[in-house]
Design an enzyme around this catalytic site. Structure first.
Site, PDB file in Angstrom:
ATOM      1  N   SER A  38       0.805  -1.226   0.000  1.00 64.52           N
ATOM      2  CA  SER A  38       0.000   0.000   0.000  1.00 64.52           C
ATOM      3  C   SER A  38       0.837   1.274   0.000  1.00 64.52           C
ATOM      4  O   SER A  38       0.336   2.334  -0.382  1.00 64.52           O
ATOM      5  CB  SER A  38      -0.937   0.011   1.215  1.00 64.52           C
ATOM      6  OG  SER A  38      -0.200  -0.066   2.426  1.00 64.52           O
ATOM      7  N   ASP A 328      -2.692   8.664   7.487  1.00 73.76           N
ATOM      8  CA  ASP A 328      -3.638   7.794   8.179  1.00 73.76           C
ATOM      9  C   ASP A 328      -2.880   6.920   9.174  1.00 73.76           C
ATOM     10  O   ASP A 328      -1.719   7.193   9.495  1.00 73.76           O
ATOM     11  CB  ASP A 328      -4.478   6.978   7.184  1.00 73.76           C
ATOM     12  CG  ASP A 328      -3.661   5.967   6.376  1.00 73.76           C
ATOM     13  OD1 ASP A 328      -2.480   5.734   6.716  1.00 73.76           O
ATOM     14  OD2 ASP A 328      -4.209   5.396   5.400  1.00 73.76           O
ATOM     15  N   HIS A 331       0.144   5.215   6.898  1.00 74.10           N
ATOM     16  CA  HIS A 331       0.824   5.752   5.714  1.00 74.10           C
ATOM     17  C   HIS A 331       1.254   7.206   5.880  1.00 74.10           C
ATOM     18  O   HIS A 331       0.494   8.014   6.431  1.00 74.10           O
ATOM     19  CB  HIS A 331      -0.104   5.625   4.498  1.00 74.10           C
ATOM     20  CG  HIS A 331      -0.570   4.224   4.274  1.00 74.10           C
ATOM     21  ND1 HIS A 331      -1.799   3.775   4.713  1.00 74.10           N
ATOM     22  CD2 HIS A 331       0.039   3.169   3.690  1.00 74.10           C
ATOM     23  CE1 HIS A 331      -1.933   2.497   4.391  1.00 74.10           C
ATOM     24  NE2 HIS A 331      -0.832   2.103   3.780  1.00 74.10           N
TER      25      HIS A 331
END
Length: 369
Positions: A38, A328, A331
């Site tokens: 991600s 977040d 990240h």
């Protein structure tokens, strides 16, 4: 007079070298391929039935379109910023229907949120593109490009391309430490698990080389225990979670040793370690130095440190993303990504081993003259 002319000639040479160096990244634009999780996924999971997605607001709030794109960021992610540095448009997700024709020649992003080195990492996310499948897609990509420009030119495009791979963090966060007494933690003591993951990662990197890639940036895991999600779940005093920090401190040096071993075996600097030695990234240790008000609290989220659950339209969202190191629970913010990429571009051997991206691009440009 002669001395004056000599000084002028030296000054002129220095000026020319400086100008050429400043243009080397843009002048030597090349295809760019991205593999991993991600941290580098730019939208592949949008096309999959999985919970590991970033295709809804407030993701993308600072992206040029102000829309969620599938990037786990408020704006640009690390691959975007590297693409800008090498003078290319951002690579499209491999699953995007828009990745056709000449757009294929820019490269492709095969990354998928939730994946790890091991195929059992991220099973809770169901349909994600495991690293073995990412490499199979890369083989498929080469055939698609070969149909356009022929096999010889395709091989040249791949051989001269730049590649980024980011793996490893999920093998700890979303596997070994996902739940107490996880299957992998019952199978391996942590030091033995790290050795196993590294051995499997070596196979992945060797396969990328077999598939034609000759310049591969390999990132470390970073400070796994310092992200807001782990602070919320594991920290009682706001300090980084020690068990995950230990995992990173074991994994990253062995990753660098493995890269060195592979390069020695190949006889060329194919793999470049990026931020591997930085178990604690500078802006997390000292956020104020980089203009951040916090490296503990996420901009978007809820609960302690905004580290519980997903970033959604119902979450707390900070008004100024530039002063938060984390977007977040897991990240970095776009601004933090810019700092990371600047280190990749021009960092010393403390950050890049054996050399930074600017040096790589300059060497490759000279070799292709």
């Amino acid at each position: 007079m002669a001395s004056s002319k000599s000084s002028l000639a030296i000054l002129l040479c220095v000026t020319i070298i400086a100008v050429l160096s400043s243009f080397v990244l843009e002048a030597e634009a090349r295809a760019f391929f991205v593999f991993g999780d991600s941290l580098v996924d730019n939208g592949n999971n949008n096309f999959l039935a999985t919970s590991a997605r970033a295709d809804a607001p407030p993701y993308g709030i600072d992206y040029p379109t102000h829309r969620a794109t599938g990037r786990f960021s408020n704006g640009f992610n690390i691959p975007d910023l590297i693409s800008q540095a090498i003078g290319e448009e951002a690579t499209l997700p491999y699953l995007s229907p828009y990745l056709t024709g000449e757009r294929l020649l820019v490269g492709a992003n095969f990354a998928s949120a939730g994946v790890g080195v091991l195929n059992d990492t991220g099973v809770q996310f169901a349909n994600i593109i495991r690293i073995t499948q990412q490499m199979q897609y890369f083989e498929q990509y080469q055939q698609r490009v070969s149909d356009i420009i022929g096999p010889e030119e395709t091989q040249r495009l791949v051989n001269q391309a730049l590649c980024l791979i980011t793996l490893g963090g999920n093998d700890f966060v979303n596997n070994y430490y996902l739940v107490p007494f996880s299957a992998r933690s019952r199978q391996f003591a942590l030091p033995d698990y790290v050795v196993y993951v590294i051995s499997e990662y070596r196979k992945v990197l060797a396969r990328l080389y077999e598939l034609g890639l000759t310049r591969v940036l390999v990132t470390g895991t970073g400070p796994l225990g310092c992200v807001p999600a782990e602070l919320a779940q594991r920290s009682r005093d706001g300090n980084c979670a020690p068990e995950l920090q230990k995992a990173a401190s074991l994994f990253n040096p062995q990753l660098q040793d493995m890269i060195n071993s592979l390069n020695s075996e190949i006889g060329s600097t194919v793999f470049i370690g990026a931020n591997i030695r930085q178990t604690n990234i500078d802006f997390i240790n000292n956020p104020g130095r980089y203009g951040f008000v916090t490296s503990k609290v996420a901009c978007c989220g809820q609960g302690p440190y905004n580290g519980i659950g997903l970033c959604t339209a119902l979450s707390n969202v900070c008004p100024n993303r530039d002063i938060y190191a984390f977007w977040d629970a897991f990240h970095p913010s776009e601004r933090a990504n810019r700092i990371i990429v600047q280190q990749i571009l021009s960092g010393s051997t403390e950050y890049m081993s054996p050399m930074n991206l600017s040096t790589i691009m300059a060497l490759d440009a000279a070799a292709n003259v």
